[in-house]
Scaffold this active site. Structure first.
Site, PDB file in Angstrom:
ATOM      1  N   ASP A 169       0.848  -1.199   0.000  1.00 14.62           N
ATOM      2  CA  ASP A 169       0.000   0.000   0.000  1.00 14.62           C
ATOM      3  C   ASP A 169       0.887   1.253   0.000  1.00 14.62           C
ATOM      4  OD1 ASP A 169       0.881  -0.138   2.595  1.00 14.62           O
ATOM      5  OD2 ASP A 169      -1.108  -0.009   3.516  1.00 14.62           O
ATOM      6  N   SER A 170       2.220   1.053  -0.043  1.00 16.26           N
ATOM      7  CA  SER A 170       3.123   2.167  -0.344  1.00 16.26           C
ATOM      8  C   SER A 170       2.809   2.714  -1.734  1.00 16.26           C
ATOM      9  CB  SER A 170       4.590   1.711  -0.278  1.00 16.26           C
ATOM     10  OG  SER A 170       4.787   0.557  -1.066  1.00 16.26           O
ATOM     11  N   ASP A 226      -1.017  -6.069  -0.155  1.00 13.62           N
ATOM     12  CA  ASP A 226      -1.364  -5.481   1.142  1.00 13.62           C
ATOM     13  C   ASP A 226      -2.869  -5.342   1.288  1.00 13.62           C
ATOM     14  OD1 ASP A 226       0.601  -4.863   3.026  1.00 13.62           O
ATOM     15  OD2 ASP A 226       1.317  -3.138   1.875  1.00 13.62           O
ATOM     16  N   LYS A 239      -0.811  -9.372   2.883  1.00  7.97           N
ATOM     17  CA  LYS A 239      -0.048  -8.874   4.042  1.00  7.97           C
ATOM     18  C   LYS A 239      -0.948  -7.936   4.833  1.00  7.97           C
ATOM     19  CE  LYS A 239       3.523  -5.726   3.699  1.00  7.97           C
ATOM     20  NZ  LYS A 239       2.971  -4.588   4.484  1.00  7.97           N
ATOM     21  N   GLU A 297      -0.963  -5.443   8.674  1.00  7.94           N
ATOM     22  CA  GLU A 297      -0.129  -4.859   9.735  1.00  7.94           C
ATOM     23  C   GLU A 297      -0.661  -5.237  11.120  1.00  7.94           C
ATOM     24  OE1 GLU A 297       0.339  -0.634   9.108  1.00  7.94           O
ATOM     25  OE2 GLU A 297       1.238  -0.930   7.124  1.00  7.94           O
ATOM     26  N   GLU A 305       9.766  -3.719  10.183  1.00 10.92           N
ATOM     27  CA  GLU A 305      10.097  -2.412   9.609  1.00 10.92           C
ATOM     28  C   GLU A 305      10.663  -1.486  10.680  1.00 10.92           C
ATOM     29  OE1 GLU A 305       7.185  -0.618   7.031  1.00 10.92           O
ATOM     30  OE2 GLU A 305       8.312   1.254   6.884  1.00 10.92           O
TER      31      GLU A 305
HETATM   32  O1  KIV Z   1       3.652  -1.067   1.561  1.00 10.54           O
HETATM   33  C1  KIV Z   1       4.840  -1.436   1.514  1.00 10.54           C
HETATM   34  O2  KIV Z   1       5.568  -1.198   0.540  1.00 10.54           O
HETATM   35  C2  KIV Z   1       5.362  -2.158   2.655  1.00 10.54           C
HETATM   36  C3  KIV Z   1       6.834  -2.399   2.677  1.00 10.54           C
HETATM   37  C4  KIV Z   1       7.518  -1.177   3.137  1.00 10.54           C
HETATM   38  C5  KIV Z   1       7.176  -3.575   3.503  1.00 10.54           C
HETATM   39  O3  KIV Z   1       4.649  -2.507   3.523  1.00 10.54           O
END
Ligand code: KIV
Length: 291
Positions: free
Chosen positions: A71-72, A110, A140, A142, A208
């Site tokens: 989600d970056s 994510d 993924k 959090e 992280e």
């Molecule tokens: O969203 C993302 O790119 C991440 C990485 C920084 C692990 O969660």
């Protein structure tokens, strides 16, 4: 005789014990079982983010075994300031593009902020969308202890989960962007979070922005692989955001990023050269014209 199994393409592939994640030749996608075997072998592996089909295809051809549709994308692709506004609809579109652009890498997507915090059932609904619509191999999310119920239900339902602890950018409004796990109490909490996600069934965990010594201790303690970003050299895997790693991100990049190229300079230079050719009338030439 060596046992061969049939890949989805119909071609035989060697047994998993004969593969390496990076540099291995694959006729099928990398699976979470391959990731577990890499930890047993003590093999380190790279993960990169990807948000579109073309970039993902370059990384896939380069042998990157795991790609994260992070989600970056919020900051690095969609123009938001943080990851918080990213929606499940956006993640579904980007994830499907990355899956289409790849044939070997395990694609992890994510779950964005607000798509799993209500509880396990919401998490399952969101993850199911990414698996069914986009075709990702894993999701993924959090959170450590606070997300263990979500992880348990997804794993029970057949969806592999990569966990993410330490700095969790979706909580930026509560925790800011600070190193996590400093001091005895915070370190103990990080260890509890790591064990909680492992016990809940996660196949790997992102650490992280945590002190290198603590990340090394977590890596020694867990039987699932740790994926570090700003967590020192001892984790089982390393992940970087691709736009940081290739120098496309504008402005300051975090200390833990190593830039392997300066795409911003390359692209900016090419755009200027094109503009000058057009303004000066030197593009297109005869060889670029059709008659
Ligand atoms: O969203 C993302 O790119 C991440 C990485 C920084 C692990 O969660």
């Amino acid at each position: 005789m060596t046992q061969l199994s049939a890949a989805p393409t119909g071609e035989p592939v060697p047994p998993d014990s004969g593969r390496t994640l990076y540099g291995g030749k694959g006729t099928r996608r990398v699976t979470v079982r391959d990731i577990a075997l890499a930890k047993e072998r003590g093999e380190k592996w790279p993960m990169l983010t990807a948000y579109d089909a073309m970039t993902a295809s370059v990384f896939d051809e380069s042998g990157i075994p795991v790609m994260l549709v992070g989600d970056s994308a919020g900051n690095c692709h969609l123009g938001y300031e943080t990851t918080v506004p990213v929606t499940l609809d956006e993640m579904a579109v980007l994830s499907a593009a990355v899956v289409r652009g790849t044939s070997r890498a395990l694609i992890v997507a994510d779950l964005p902020f607000g798509s799993y915090q209500e509880g396990p059932v919401q998490a399952l609904r969101s993850a199911t969308r990414l698996v069914k619509e986009a075709g990702v191999g894993a999701v993924k999310l959090e959170g450590g202890e606070r997300s263990h119920r979500q992880i348990e239900l997804l794993v029970e339902s057949g969806i592999p989960v990569m966990a993410h602890i330490g700095l969790t950018p979706q909580s930026v409004n509560a925790m800011g962007y600070r190193v996590q796990g400093r001091g005895e109490e915070a370190a103990q909490q990080l260890l509890r979070d790591a064990k909680a996600v492992q016990d809940a069934g996660a196949f790997a965990v992102v650490l992280e922005l945590v002190p290198a010594e603590l990340a090394a201790e977590v890596t020694r303690t867990l039987h699932i692989p740790t994926v570090g970003i700003g967590a020192g050299p001892e984790t089982d895997a390393q992940v970087l955001v691709w736009t940081d790693m290739l120098g496309l991100t504008g402005g300051r990049v975090p200390k833990f990023v190593k830039q392997y190229a300066n795409l911003r300079e390359v692209m900016g230079g090419a755009a200027k050269a094109f503009a000058e050719d057009v303004v000066g009338g030197t593009f297109p030439q005869e060889e670029h014209s059709v008659h």
